[in-house]
Enzyme design. Structure first.
Site, PDB file in Angstrom:
ATOM      1  N   CYS A 117       0.808  -1.227   0.000  1.00 40.61           N
ATOM      2  CA  CYS A 117       0.000   0.000   0.000  1.00 40.61           C
ATOM      3  C   CYS A 117       0.843   1.280   0.000  1.00 40.61           C
ATOM      4  O   CYS A 117       0.292   2.378  -0.149  1.00 40.61           O
ATOM      5  CB  CYS A 117      -0.948   0.008   1.197  1.00 40.61           C
ATOM      6  N   HIS A 257      -3.340   7.355   3.039  1.00 43.84           N
ATOM      7  CA  HIS A 257      -3.739   6.066   2.486  1.00 43.84           C
ATOM      8  C   HIS A 257      -5.086   5.669   3.073  1.00 43.84           C
ATOM      9  O   HIS A 257      -5.318   5.801   4.284  1.00 43.84           O
ATOM     10  CB  HIS A 257      -2.682   5.014   2.797  1.00 43.84           C
ATOM     11  N   ASN A 287     -10.247   0.248   0.256  1.00 46.69           N
ATOM     12  CA  ASN A 287      -8.791   0.312   0.127  1.00 46.69           C
ATOM     13  C   ASN A 287      -8.391  -0.188  -1.253  1.00 46.69           C
ATOM     14  O   ASN A 287      -8.461  -1.386  -1.530  1.00 46.69           O
ATOM     15  CB  ASN A 287      -8.142  -0.541   1.221  1.00 46.69           C
TER      16      ASN A 287
END
Length: 331
Positions: A117, A257, A287
């Site tokens: 990520c 994020h 996500n």
């Protein structure tokens, strides 16, 4: 000529049309809308349907096309294409090279970048270094992930979190002091077992047994990952502020994020930021791994002003994490 810095001069984004809502997940696994929303902040996510037969490259190309639609760019002038992704089309052939060819960037070299990520955050550092060196003038950085390709939709711990999407930014040289100002990037191999996909790599190649054991899907030890993410992402954001003598009043936007709303809130609180300064679209996309940061820029582009101070922060499997301070370059 003044000192060169690397500035973002254009953005683009793309998410698939199909919407997978929390209500729909209630029919698939033992969970409910209230539980998901309360613990993650996610209400829905976008999924690239399997029957479309397309991978992460499809998402990436669509995001670049959106960027080209908004800014006139000659693809042949692009020097480099970096594709940040955890889900490349294949494990051997470069997905970035394919994307570059499909968008007409025939004079560019290209490569994939994998840091879970944090991939796009690390990509920002790489792209900016190429520009600041003066060697290249236009670097296209894309974050794209088809997370649905590695998600087990019978596993309620992971299937509620992830979605598919892509975002792209163009980095160019700037002599006004705008663009990337500073970075703080870190990693720790202790995280290797807490967020991973067991099979498909060189340690455990694909076999009938690995498929039967469902080892080609992502696994996450949620509590451990959450603990590390909360502390490290918040610490990195606070660290980048301290390194540059930034107060909460100086920061125009936090670009975090989109893994979990509680992690985002903890980071904003550590920075002393009002939540009106926090970019958030986790409720709509979930996500999207490498795509979360550029998708935020795409969604909030109209609200950004030249000179705005942006702090990017991310945390990913491995573990990887960090923060970047960037001054926005256009209205």
């Amino acid at each position: 000529m003044g000192k060169l810095s690397a500035a973002i001069t254009a953005v683009g984004g793309y998410v698939p049309e199909f919407v997978l809502t929390n209500k729909m997940l209630e029919e698939m696994v033992e969970t409910n809308d209230e539980w998901i929303t309360t613990r993650t902040g996610i209400q829905e996510r976008r999924i690239l349907k399997p029957e479309e037969g397309e991978g992460s490259s499809y998402l990436a190309i669509k995001a670049v096309q959106d960027l080209f639609r908004k800014k006139q760019v000659d693809p042949k002038e692009i020097d480099l294409v970096i594709l940040a992704t955890a889900t490349p089309d294949t494990l051997v052939a470069s997905t970035a090279a394919y994307v570059a060819s499909k968008i007409g960037a025939t004079n560019a070299f290209a490569y994939d970048l994998l840091a879970a990520c944090s991939s796009f955050l690390y990509g920002m550092s790489s792209a900016a270094a190429y520009i600041a060196s003066g060697t290249y003038k236009k670097v296209l950085l894309i974050g794209a992930d088809k997370m649905s390709s590695i998600i087990d939709y019978t596993d309620r711990t992971t299937c509620i979190i992830f979605g598919d999407g892509a975002g792209a930014v163009l980095f160019e040289a700037n002599e006004e002091g705008l663009g990337l100002q500073d970075e703080y990037l870190r990693s720790d191999g202790i995280g290797r077992t807490y967020l991973s996909m067991d099979a498909g790599g060189s340690i455990l190649p694909a076999s009938e047994e690995t498929v039967k054991n469902r080892q080609h899907y992502i696994y996450q030890d949620g509590k451990t990952v959450f603990k590390f993410a909360v502390s490290n992402m918040a610490d990195a954001a606070a660290r980048i502020m301290d390194q540059n003598q930034l107060t909460h009043e100086d920061v125009s936007w936090l670009v975090p994020h989109q893994a979990n709303k509680r992690i985002i809130d903890a980071t904003a609180n550590r920075m002393g930021l009002d939540h009106s300064k926090v970019m958030m679209n986790i409720q709509r996309y979930g996500n999207t791994t490498s795509a979360t940061l550029p998708l935020l820029l795409s969604d909030y582009e109209a609200q950004l002003k030249k000179g705005d101070n942006l702090v990017f922060a991310a945390f990913g499997g491995g573990f990887t994490w960090g923060a970047i301070y960037l001054k926005w370059a256009y209205n």
